[in-house]
Design a protein around this motif. Structure first.
Motif, PDB file in Angstrom:
ATOM      1  N   ASN A 123       0.772  -1.178   0.034  1.00  0.00           N
ATOM      2  CA  ASN A 123      -0.019  -0.039  -0.197  1.00  0.00           C
ATOM      3  C   ASN A 123       0.679   1.154   0.013  1.00  0.00           C
ATOM      4  N   LEU A 124       2.084   1.133   0.643  1.00  0.00           N
ATOM      5  CA  LEU A 124       2.937   2.212   0.759  1.00  0.00           C
ATOM      6  C   LEU A 124       4.033   2.142  -0.427  1.00  0.00           C
ATOM      7  N   LEU A 125       4.526   1.105  -0.589  1.00  0.00           N
ATOM      8  CA  LEU A 125       5.726   0.619  -1.531  1.00  0.00           C
ATOM      9  C   LEU A 125       5.438   1.115  -3.236  1.00  0.00           C
ATOM     10  N   GLY A 126       4.049   0.629  -3.519  1.00  0.00           N
ATOM     11  CA  GLY A 126       3.955   1.034  -4.817  1.00  0.00           C
ATOM     12  C   GLY A 126       3.983   2.562  -5.352  1.00  0.00           C
ATOM     13  N   PRO A 127       3.347   3.572  -4.313  1.00  0.00           N
ATOM     14  CA  PRO A 127       3.497   4.809  -4.593  1.00  0.00           C
ATOM     15  C   PRO A 127       5.140   5.127  -4.776  1.00  0.00           C
ATOM     16  N   THR A 128       5.875   4.713  -3.694  1.00  0.00           N
ATOM     17  CA  THR A 128       7.224   4.906  -3.756  1.00  0.00           C
ATOM     18  C   THR A 128       8.120   4.436  -4.592  1.00  0.00           C
ATOM     19  N   ILE A 129       7.980   3.455  -5.266  1.00  0.00           N
ATOM     20  CA  ILE A 129       8.744   2.622  -6.347  1.00  0.00           C
ATOM     21  C   ILE A 129       8.303   3.644  -7.759  1.00  0.00           C
ATOM     22  N   GLY A 130       6.932   3.822  -7.760  1.00  0.00           N
ATOM     23  CA  GLY A 130       6.506   4.702  -8.714  1.00  0.00           C
ATOM     24  C   GLY A 130       7.235   5.896  -8.995  1.00  0.00           C
ATOM     25  N   LEU A 131       7.383   6.702  -7.783  1.00  0.00           N
ATOM     26  CA  LEU A 131       8.093   7.961  -7.645  1.00  0.00           C
ATOM     27  C   LEU A 131       9.605   7.572  -8.064  1.00  0.00           C
ATOM     28  N   LEU A 132      10.309   6.760  -7.652  1.00  0.00           N
ATOM     29  CA  LEU A 132      11.753   6.679  -8.043  1.00  0.00           C
ATOM     30  C   LEU A 132      11.842   6.332  -9.691  1.00  0.00           C
ATOM     31  N   SER A 133      10.909   5.584 -10.100  1.00  0.00           N
ATOM     32  CA  SER A 133      11.135   5.109 -11.601  1.00  0.00           C
ATOM     33  C   SER A 133      10.638   6.595 -12.375  1.00  0.00           C
ATOM     34  N   GLU A 134       9.640   7.232 -11.926  1.00  0.00           N
ATOM     35  CA  GLU A 134       9.520   8.456 -12.511  1.00  0.00           C
ATOM     36  C   GLU A 134      10.522   9.490 -12.754  1.00  0.00           C
ATOM     37  N   GLN A 135      11.169   9.516 -11.462  1.00  0.00           N
ATOM     38  CA  GLN A 135      12.339  10.679 -11.415  1.00  0.00           C
ATOM     39  C   GLN A 135      13.465  10.110 -12.375  1.00  0.00           C
ATOM     40  N   LEU A 136      13.673   8.927 -12.533  1.00  0.00           N
ATOM     41  CA  LEU A 136      14.785   8.519 -13.393  1.00  0.00           C
ATOM     42  C   LEU A 136      14.435   8.661 -14.849  1.00  0.00           C
ATOM     43  N   VAL A 137      13.400   8.527 -15.206  1.00  0.00           N
ATOM     44  CA  VAL A 137      12.670   8.706 -16.599  1.00  0.00           C
ATOM     45  C   VAL A 137      12.677  10.165 -16.919  1.00  0.00           C
ATOM     46  N   GLU A 138      12.221  11.307 -15.842  1.00  0.00           N
ATOM     47  CA  GLU A 138      12.413  12.608 -15.975  1.00  0.00           C
ATOM     48  C   GLU A 138      13.884  13.155 -16.108  1.00  0.00           C
ATOM     49  N   LEU A 139      14.722  12.631 -15.315  1.00  0.00           N
ATOM     50  CA  LEU A 139      16.271  13.198 -15.325  1.00  0.00           C
ATOM     51  C   LEU A 139      16.769  12.791 -16.744  1.00  0.00           C
ATOM     52  N   GLU A 184       1.463  15.503  -3.586  1.00  0.00           N
ATOM     53  CA  GLU A 184       0.725  14.320  -4.792  1.00  0.00           C
ATOM     54  C   GLU A 184       1.157  12.999  -3.880  1.00  0.00           C
ATOM     55  N   PHE A 185       2.689  12.870  -3.600  1.00  0.00           N
ATOM     56  CA  PHE A 185       3.406  11.843  -3.346  1.00  0.00           C
ATOM     57  C   PHE A 185       2.667  11.480  -1.878  1.00  0.00           C
ATOM     58  N   ARG A 186       2.789  12.351  -1.141  1.00  0.00           N
ATOM     59  CA  ARG A 186       1.913  12.280   0.418  1.00  0.00           C
ATOM     60  C   ARG A 186       0.730  11.670   0.149  1.00  0.00           C
ATOM     61  N   ASN A 187      -0.035  12.236  -0.451  1.00  0.00           N
ATOM     62  CA  ASN A 187      -1.460  12.001  -0.528  1.00  0.00           C
ATOM     63  C   ASN A 187      -1.632  10.585  -1.071  1.00  0.00           C
ATOM     64  N   GLU A 188      -0.710  10.034  -1.910  1.00  0.00           N
ATOM     65  CA  GLU A 188      -0.896   8.780  -2.192  1.00  0.00           C
ATOM     66  C   GLU A 188      -0.575   7.820  -1.007  1.00  0.00           C
ATOM     67  N   LEU A 189       0.398   8.083  -0.431  1.00  0.00           N
ATOM     68  CA  LEU A 189       0.659   7.419   0.960  1.00  0.00           C
ATOM     69  C   LEU A 189      -0.380   7.178   1.822  1.00  0.00           C
ATOM     70  N   GLN A 190      -1.014   8.337   1.980  1.00  0.00           N
ATOM     71  CA  GLN A 190      -2.226   8.336   2.810  1.00  0.00           C
ATOM     72  C   GLN A 190      -3.390   7.516   2.202  1.00  0.00           C
ATOM     73  N   ALA A 191      -3.483   7.612   1.071  1.00  0.00           N
ATOM     74  CA  ALA A 191      -4.519   6.703   0.348  1.00  0.00           C
ATOM     75  C   ALA A 191      -4.249   5.093   0.694  1.00  0.00           C
ATOM     76  N   GLY A 192      -3.002   4.994   0.698  1.00  0.00           N
ATOM     77  CA  GLY A 192      -2.851   3.512   0.839  1.00  0.00           C
ATOM     78  C   GLY A 192      -3.105   3.175   2.414  1.00  0.00           C
ATOM     79  N   ILE A 193      -2.870   4.161   3.165  1.00  0.00           N
ATOM     80  CA  ILE A 193      -3.084   3.721   4.681  1.00  0.00           C
ATOM     81  C   ILE A 193      -4.537   3.795   4.842  1.00  0.00           C
ATOM     82  N   ARG A 194      -5.220   4.453   4.333  1.00  0.00           N
ATOM     83  CA  ARG A 194      -6.598   4.743   4.558  1.00  0.00           C
ATOM     84  C   ARG A 194      -7.212   3.123   4.202  1.00  0.00           C
ATOM     85  N   LYS A 195      -6.690   2.793   2.883  1.00  0.00           N
ATOM     86  CA  LYS A 195      -7.150   1.347   2.198  1.00  0.00           C
ATOM     87  C   LYS A 195      -7.011   0.230   3.375  1.00  0.00           C
ATOM     88  N   MET A 196      -5.718   0.390   3.975  1.00  0.00           N
ATOM     89  CA  MET A 196      -5.526  -0.643   5.144  1.00  0.00           C
ATOM     90  C   MET A 196      -6.597  -0.598   6.178  1.00  0.00           C
TER      91      MET A 196
END
Length: 312
Positions: A123-139, A184-196
């Motif tokens: 619930n937390l890792l999905g957004p985190t890995i998505g963020l890391l991948s996105e930054q690699l592409v953008e850079l 946006e990233f913090r909101n994604e983490l909070q959404a995962g916590i609410r799902k749990m």
């Protein structure tokens, strides 16, 4: 130098691990083991493990024997003839575990005596890995070339090339640090916590329908990035994954601990066990590795921590 490899390789593996469909076809997933022989003098105990890639044993040389559920099975076999099934699936979120249970994907759960549950990390890792991948592409950083340049600079003593690698590394860390602070990233983490929060009661109800008399053990989630920094040989850069991960993990664990009495399960405090240990317990560490999965020592600690809560 074997660990000086490509971060993209780590991210590809992690993205596969965070995608249930990607590894659900693995023949080892959902493995079931019945006792070879039963004895009138030895009682039978049925043990079912539920969860994600942590419970599945992602990254171990032999998950069927080294993952913490297998270690708990071995412990039980000293006293019981054990019927065992590990229904954990790489990448599973709380929503997907609920789906697995309601879709009849856990047949040996019927009448189980012991059930362990490890869920919520994705619930937390999905957004985190998505963020890391996105930054690699953008850079547009070519990480294989960056790592080759580093290796060549070290072996040839080319200080100019080494400084270029340092500059690219600082660019990456700066971009990731900024992205970790975005709303946006913090909101994604909070959404995962609410799902749990929403789904844990339904998960426990589904387990109870199949195993009404089981002892159920739900583990808290450890912080895989405790003390984390990006390092590459002589290069070092701090990345605030530790604080971000810890805040999110604590919020998720508060849900697990607060619902234990109401839902009738025992909390296994893996978070505290990992925090109090000075051992190397996870794969995340040097040379760009962001893999949050426990290594073999981590699984042994998970098994030992579960065992403290389980009757012999």
């Amino acid at each position: 130098m074997k660990r000086i490899f490509c971060i993209l390789l780590f991210l590809v593996c992690l993205l596969a691990a965070c995608t249930p469909g990607g590894l659900a076809e693995d023949s080892s997933a959902g493995s079931e083991t019945l006792p070879a022989e039963t004895s009138a003098e030895r009682p039978i105990r049925r043990y079912v493990a539920l969860g994600d890639s942590i419970a599945r044993g992602y990254g171990l040389d032999d998950p069927e024997t080294q993952a913490y559920p297998a270690l708990l099975r071995d412990r039980m076999q000293k006293t019981y003839d054990v019927e065992y099934a590990n229904y954990a699936v790489d990448g599973l979120t709380s929503s997907e575990l609920l789906g697995l249970l309601t879709d009849g994907g856990t047949p040996l759960l019927d009448g189980a005596d012991v059930v362990t549950i490890c869920i919520g990390a994705n619930n937390l890792l999905g957004p985190t890995i998505g963020l890391l991948s996105e930054q690699l592409v953008e850079l547009a950083l070519d990480m294989p070339s960056l790592l080759r340049k580093y290796y060549e600079a070290i072996t040839t003593g080319d200080t100019s090339a080494l400084e270029e690698v340092r500059s690219d590394l600082n660019l990456l860390v700066g971009a990731l640090s900024d992205a970790l602070e975005e709303e946006e990233f913090r909101n994604e983490l909070q959404a995962g916590i609410r799902k749990m929060d929403e789904q844990l009661p339904a998960i426990l109800a589904a387990v109870r329908r199949q195993a009404p008399d089981a002892g159920i053990y739900v583990t808290t989630i450890y912080n895989p990035y405790k003390g984390y920094a990006i390092t590459l040989g002589g290069l070092h850069a701090d990345l605030p994954l530790d604080a971000v991960a810890d805040n999110a993990v604590r919020s998720l664990n508060a849900i697990i601990t607060s619902k234990a009495d109401e839902l009738g399960y025992t909390v296994v405090d893996s978070y505290t066990a990992f925090e109090n240990s000075d051992a190397d317990l996870v794969n995340a560490g040097t040379n760009f590795s962001v893999d949050p999965h426990p290594n073999r020592a981590g699984h042994e600690l998970l098994a030992a921590t579960h065992a403290t809560q389980m009757p012999e």
